[in-house]
Structures are given as C-alpha cells and as structure tokens.
Design a protein around this motif. Structure first.
Motif, PDB file in Angstrom:
ATOM      1  N   GLY A   1       0.790  -1.212   0.000  1.00 14.03           N
ATOM      2  CA  GLY A   1       0.000   0.000   0.000  1.00 14.03           C
ATOM      3  C   GLY A   1       0.826   1.268   0.000  1.00 14.03           C
ATOM      4  N   GLY A   2       2.154   1.119  -0.160  1.00 14.13           N
ATOM      5  CA  GLY A   2       3.038   2.276  -0.184  1.00 14.13           C
ATOM      6  C   GLY A   2       3.229   2.927   1.172  1.00 14.13           C
ATOM      7  N   ARG A   3       3.050   2.154   2.256  1.00 11.47           N
ATOM      8  CA  ARG A   3       3.149   2.679   3.609  1.00 11.47           C
ATOM      9  C   ARG A   3       4.554   2.448   4.150  1.00 11.47           C
ATOM     10  N   ALA A   4       5.124   3.444   4.805  1.00 10.57           N
ATOM     11  CA  ALA A   4       6.539   3.430   5.182  1.00 10.57           C
ATOM     12  C   ALA A   4       6.888   2.375   6.234  1.00 10.57           C
ATOM     13  N   VAL A   5       8.023   1.718   6.005  1.00 12.88           N
ATOM     14  CA  VAL A   5       8.605   0.751   6.936  1.00 12.88           C
ATOM     15  C   VAL A   5      10.090   1.060   7.057  1.00 12.88           C
ATOM     16  N   LEU A   6      10.615   1.026   8.292  1.00 12.20           N
ATOM     17  CA  LEU A   6      12.038   1.256   8.552  1.00 12.20           C
ATOM     18  C   LEU A   6      12.588   0.103   9.370  1.00 12.20           C
ATOM     19  N   GLY A   7      13.574  -0.622   8.827  1.00 12.01           N
ATOM     20  CA  GLY A   7      14.233  -1.704   9.551  1.00 12.01           C
ATOM     21  C   GLY A   7      15.527  -1.210  10.180  1.00 12.01           C
ATOM     22  N   ILE A   8      15.848  -1.727  11.370  1.00  8.31           N
ATOM     23  CA  ILE A   8      17.048  -1.321  12.087  1.00  8.31           C
ATOM     24  C   ILE A   8      17.843  -2.557  12.500  1.00  8.31           C
ATOM     25  N   CYS A   9      19.142  -2.558  12.226  1.00 16.43           N
ATOM     26  CA  CYS A   9      20.090  -3.612  12.607  1.00 16.43           C
ATOM     27  C   CYS A   9      19.634  -4.960  12.020  1.00 16.43           C
ATOM     28  N   VAL A  10      19.284  -5.954  12.838  1.00 19.81           N
ATOM     29  CA  VAL A  10      18.833  -7.218  12.257  1.00 19.81           C
ATOM     30  C   VAL A  10      17.485  -7.031  11.569  1.00 19.81           C
ATOM     31  N   GLY A  11      16.728  -6.011  11.977  1.00 20.53           N
ATOM     32  CA  GLY A  11      15.518  -5.644  11.249  1.00 20.53           C
ATOM     33  C   GLY A  11      15.821  -5.158   9.844  1.00 20.53           C
ATOM     34  N   HIS A  12      17.030  -4.686   9.621  1.00 20.14           N
ATOM     35  CA  HIS A  12      17.541  -4.352   8.282  1.00 20.14           C
ATOM     36  C   HIS A  12      17.955  -5.638   7.559  1.00 20.14           C
ATOM     37  N   GLN A  13      18.672  -6.496   8.245  1.00 21.36           N
ATOM     38  CA  GLN A  13      19.191  -7.705   7.608  1.00 21.36           C
ATOM     39  C   GLN A  13      18.092  -8.621   7.092  1.00 21.36           C
ATOM     40  N   VAL A  14      17.010  -8.766   7.861  1.00 20.34           N
ATOM     41  CA  VAL A  14      15.967  -9.716   7.451  1.00 20.34           C
ATOM     42  C   VAL A  14      15.186  -9.247   6.227  1.00 20.34           C
ATOM     43  N   MET A  15      15.386  -8.013   5.798  1.00 17.84           N
ATOM     44  CA  MET A  15      14.734  -7.552   4.571  1.00 17.84           C
ATOM     45  C   MET A  15      15.359  -8.200   3.333  1.00 17.84           C
ATOM     46  N   PHE A  16      16.547  -8.784   3.483  1.00 18.11           N
ATOM     47  CA  PHE A  16      17.224  -9.437   2.361  1.00 18.11           C
ATOM     48  C   PHE A  16      16.729 -10.878   2.194  1.00 18.11           C
TER      49      PHE A  16
END
Length: 204
Positions: free
Chosen positions: A75-90
């Motif tokens: 829906g084009g709604r913003a999400v921000l991952g941090i640390c391992v929250g960044h890594q799991v986006m891969f």
C-alpha cells in the motif's frame, strides 16, 4: 499539533525501548505493539532487531509480521528496519553454516564480516547513496554499529549506502520507495542518528 504516528513492532526483540525514546525525541507519536490494526494504521512502522538472523525471523513469524510488513509495503506505507531488522529484509542469512530465508524484499545474502575483529562495534563513516533522503544533512557524519553479519550486495535499483569494516564493504543502509533500513543504530548515533530519524519522519 501532534507528530506522525509510528509503531515500533513488538515481537520480543531486545532494545526496543531505546528505539521508542529516540523516535519520541524527534517528535513522533510512538506505540510499541504487534497489534495488526495498529501496524496497519500507523503512518510509519519500525522493525527493530537484535541478535541472530534466524531467531529474529522466527519471532517475526510468530506475530505474523511478514504479512503485516508486506501489506504495508503493497500500500506504499513506510517501513524502517534497524540492525537485524535491516538484515531480514534481504533474501537470506547464513549463520554457523545454516542458511535461513529472510523477508526477501531485496535480493542479497547476509553473512559474517570478513575482518580481523568481529563484531564490528563502534562509530564508522558511511558512503551515502546519491540523492539519499535519509542522509540529507548528515552525509559526512559517523554512525554507531554493533554487528557481526551484513549484506555485501544490494540490487542496483535501490539507493544503497555503504560502509567498510576490515576487508568487507557492506550495506549500511537501503532506501527503496516506502521501505528503508539501516545496519547501524540510530538511537546510539547521537545527533546524526536523531537527524536521520527526523528525515525519515519527514517522508511519512
């Protein structure tokens, strides 16, 4: 006048209170929850993460987070991952010889840093992506990292910010439409981290 509403995803990850406080300091109205309605309705969603890739993925799945994140992004709604929250986006992560599937928002493998000293802990410079929104005004600043694993590649179509530890050049941040993520900790990065969070809030 109230600031944008932000949900910090509560799925059992450590250090979430510091993320809540950091967001509140830059003007966000913050709720710590995994309630699907709150996650869907918030202006922004923050996905924190501390510890092992596999453990974070299991905990996210336990609260139905992959579907909640996917719905927001669709829906084009913003999400921000941090640390391992960044890594799991891969796509996946490898720890102790075992590969675990990630959320697969971006192709790429999260693997152990190739460096004389691991974990990488402390302040480091970054090489921001051209036209970065997150790093507006803080492109020359240093940010605080605590990690042993990182993605070393990212798709060409995303804005990628890089950093280096030892012989490893790794992904420090990614900006891709409504989805952004950083390997470093904003809440430990002083004024630079606060400005970056403020920049993100400005996109909501």
């Amino acid at each position: 006048m109230t600031g944008p509403s932000v949900v910090v995803l509560d799925y059992g990850s450590g250090n979430v209170r510091s993320a809540v406080r950091a967001l509140e300091r830059v003007g966000a109205e913050v709720e710590l929850t995994a309630d699907p309605g709150a996650v869907a309705d918030a202006d922004g969603l923050v996905v924190p993460g501390v510890g092992a890739f596999a453990h974070v993925m299991q905990a996210l799945q336990a609260v139905g987070a992959p579907r909640l994140i996917e719905r927001r992004l669709a829906g084009g709604r913003a999400v921000l991952g941090i640390c391992v929250g960044h890594q799991v986006m891969f796509s996946s992560g490898v720890e102790h010889g075992t590969e675990v599937e990630g959320l697969d928002q971006w192709s790429g493998l999260v693997e152990r840093l190739d460096a004389p000293v691991v974990p990488h802990m402390g302040w480091a410079e970054v090489e921001p992506a051209r036209d970065s929104v997150l790093f507006d005004g803080v492109a020359q600043e240093r940010f605080y990292f605590v990690h042993s694993y990182a993605a070393r590649t990212a798709p060409e179509y995303v804005r990628t910010t890089w950093a280096t530890h030892g012989e490893t050049r790794f992904v420090a941040a990614v900006e891709n439409g409504p989805l952004s993520a950083t390997q470093f900790h904003h809440e430990k990065s002083g004024d630079a981290g606060a400005q970056l969070l403020s920049n993100w809030l400005g996109t909501l």
